[in-house]
Design a protein around this motif. Sequence first.
Motif, PDB file in Angstrom:
ATOM      1  N   MET A  10       0.841  -1.183   0.000  1.00 57.90           N
ATOM      2  CA  MET A  10       0.000   0.000   0.000  1.00 57.90           C
ATOM      3  C   MET A  10       0.880   1.237   0.000  1.00 57.90           C
ATOM      4  N   GLU A  11       0.510   2.179  -0.811  1.00 55.67           N
ATOM      5  CA  GLU A  11       1.257   3.434  -0.873  1.00 55.67           C
ATOM      6  C   GLU A  11       0.556   4.470   0.002  1.00 55.67           C
ATOM      7  N   LEU A  12       1.310   5.040   0.903  1.00 53.96           N
ATOM      8  CA  LEU A  12       0.775   6.044   1.818  1.00 53.96           C
ATOM      9  C   LEU A  12       1.093   7.423   1.261  1.00 53.96           C
ATOM     10  N   THR A  13       0.044   8.172   0.920  1.00 56.93           N
ATOM     11  CA  THR A  13       0.226   9.534   0.412  1.00 56.93           C
ATOM     12  C   THR A  13      -0.337  10.517   1.422  1.00 56.93           C
ATOM     13  N   PHE A  67       0.919  14.302  12.323  1.00 55.21           N
ATOM     14  CA  PHE A  67       2.341  13.943  12.385  1.00 55.21           C
ATOM     15  C   PHE A  67       2.708  13.007  11.233  1.00 55.21           C
ATOM     16  N   CYS A  68       1.812  12.100  10.907  1.00 49.35           N
ATOM     17  CA  CYS A  68       2.030  11.194   9.777  1.00 49.35           C
ATOM     18  C   CYS A  68       2.186  11.991   8.481  1.00 49.35           C
ATOM     19  N   MET A  69       1.348  12.978   8.299  1.00 43.14           N
ATOM     20  CA  MET A  69       1.447  13.806   7.094  1.00 43.14           C
ATOM     21  C   MET A  69       2.791  14.540   7.050  1.00 43.14           C
ATOM     22  N   PHE A  70       3.243  15.000   8.211  1.00 40.95           N
ATOM     23  CA  PHE A  70       4.541  15.667   8.284  1.00 40.95           C
ATOM     24  C   PHE A  70       5.663  14.695   7.909  1.00 40.95           C
ATOM     25  N   LEU A  71       5.572  13.466   8.391  1.00 42.80           N
ATOM     26  CA  LEU A  71       6.584  12.461   8.065  1.00 42.80           C
ATOM     27  C   LEU A  71       6.578  12.120   6.573  1.00 42.80           C
ATOM     28  N   ILE A  72       5.398  12.074   5.979  1.00 45.30           N
ATOM     29  CA  ILE A  72       5.308  11.835   4.531  1.00 45.30           C
ATOM     30  C   ILE A  72       5.973  12.994   3.789  1.00 45.30           C
ATOM     31  N   PHE A  73       5.717  14.215   4.259  1.00 43.23           N
ATOM     32  CA  PHE A  73       6.338  15.397   3.665  1.00 43.23           C
ATOM     33  C   PHE A  73       7.863  15.295   3.726  1.00 43.23           C
ATOM     34  N   PHE A  99       8.339   5.232   8.994  1.00 48.13           N
ATOM     35  CA  PHE A  99       7.838   5.766  10.260  1.00 48.13           C
ATOM     36  C   PHE A  99       6.445   6.383  10.075  1.00 48.13           C
ATOM     37  N   ALA A 100       6.177   6.938   8.906  1.00 49.52           N
ATOM     38  CA  ALA A 100       4.853   7.500   8.617  1.00 49.52           C
ATOM     39  C   ALA A 100       3.795   6.396   8.631  1.00 49.52           C
ATOM     40  N   GLU A 101       4.123   5.251   8.064  1.00 43.69           N
ATOM     41  CA  GLU A 101       3.180   4.133   8.069  1.00 43.69           C
ATOM     42  C   GLU A 101       2.913   3.642   9.488  1.00 43.69           C
ATOM     43  N   PHE A 102       3.971   3.563  10.287  1.00 45.89           N
ATOM     44  CA  PHE A 102       3.820   3.159  11.682  1.00 45.89           C
ATOM     45  C   PHE A 102       2.947   4.163  12.447  1.00 45.89           C
ATOM     46  N   THR A 103       3.197   5.437  12.226  1.00 39.10           N
ATOM     47  CA  THR A 103       2.432   6.496  12.902  1.00 39.10           C
ATOM     48  C   THR A 103       0.965   6.450  12.489  1.00 39.10           C
ATOM     49  N   PHE A 104       0.713   6.216  11.205  1.00 37.79           N
ATOM     50  CA  PHE A 104      -0.669   6.133  10.732  1.00 37.79           C
ATOM     51  C   PHE A 104      -1.374   4.921  11.342  1.00 37.79           C
ATOM     52  N   ALA A 105      -0.661   3.801  11.438  1.00 34.05           N
ATOM     53  CA  ALA A 105      -1.244   2.611  12.066  1.00 34.05           C
ATOM     54  C   ALA A 105      -1.585   2.892  13.534  1.00 34.05           C
ATOM     55  N   CYS A 106      -0.701   3.583  14.239  1.00 34.52           N
ATOM     56  CA  CYS A 106      -0.973   3.950  15.637  1.00 34.52           C
ATOM     57  C   CYS A 106      -2.186   4.863  15.735  1.00 34.52           C
ATOM     58  N   SER A 107      -2.304   5.771  14.784  1.00 36.03           N
ATOM     59  CA  SER A 107      -3.458   6.668  14.759  1.00 36.03           C
ATOM     60  C   SER A 107      -4.759   5.884  14.602  1.00 36.03           C
ATOM     61  N   LEU A 108      -4.748   4.903  13.728  1.00 30.02           N
ATOM     62  CA  LEU A 108      -5.940   4.075  13.517  1.00 30.02           C
ATOM     63  C   LEU A 108      -6.273   3.264  14.767  1.00 30.02           C
ATOM     64  N   ILE A 109      -5.250   2.753  15.439  1.00 23.99           N
ATOM     65  CA  ILE A 109      -5.471   1.977  16.662  1.00 23.99           C
ATOM     66  C   ILE A 109      -6.081   2.859  17.750  1.00 23.99           C
ATOM     67  N   LEU A 110      -5.567   4.082  17.895  1.00 22.56           N
ATOM     68  CA  LEU A 110      -6.134   5.005  18.890  1.00 22.56           C
ATOM     69  C   LEU A 110      -7.577   5.362  18.555  1.00 22.56           C
ATOM     70  N   LEU A 111      -7.852   5.525  17.275  1.00 21.19           N
ATOM     71  CA  LEU A 111      -9.221   5.830  16.863  1.00 21.19           C
ATOM     72  C   LEU A 111     -10.151   4.660  17.185  1.00 21.19           C
ATOM     73  N   MET A 112      -9.687   3.437  16.947  1.00 20.05           N
ATOM     74  CA  MET A 112     -10.499   2.259  17.284  1.00 20.05           C
ATOM     75  C   MET A 112     -10.716   2.164  18.796  1.00 20.05           C
ATOM     76  N   ALA A 113      -9.692   2.475  19.574  1.00 12.73           N
ATOM     77  CA  ALA A 113      -9.838   2.452  21.032  1.00 12.73           C
ATOM     78  C   ALA A 113     -10.851   3.496  21.480  1.00 12.73           C
ATOM     79  N   SER A 114     -10.811   4.667  20.868  1.00  9.09           N
ATOM     80  CA  SER A 114     -11.777   5.713  21.181  1.00  9.09           C
ATOM     81  C   SER A 114     -13.204   5.247  20.886  1.00  9.09           C
TER      82      SER A 114
END
Length: 134
Positions: free
Chosen positions: A1-4, A78-84, A90-105
């Motif tokens: 998967m390509e993260l843009t 932060f993920c967008m900043f890392l992509i920039f 690290f951007a992919e890892f950060t995005f995955a963490c973001s999704l996990i936090l959203l699921m926890a919420s």
Amino acid sequence: MELTLTTPALLFPAISLLLLAYTNRFLVLAQLVRDLHARFKEEPDEILSGQIQNLQKRILLIRNMQILGVCSFFLCVFCMFLIFLNNYPFAEFTFACSLILLMASLGFSIKELLISAKALTLQLSDYEEIKIKN
């Protein structure tokens, strides 16, 4: 998967709407707690005490929902900043963490909804008795 840049940006509207909904729930509960607390101070009652305790649990859950939602939003940015910066691993890892936090919420949201439904069921438990009396 390509993260843009657009991939994490897709979560912005969803997270923003969730945070707005969480805030509205929090404000309604806060007003209800104030009202019940004032009634309890005037005339202490075990039922009111139970309702206030229930609302305290729900407020803590909503606080946690909001914190996780904000952290998820922060990680999306932060993920967008890392992509920039072209730091894709690290951007992919950060995005995955973001999704996990959203699921926890969202998980906390489900728990809060279940407590809310149970509280309403308890509140209406004497409905049939009152209906028969009248």
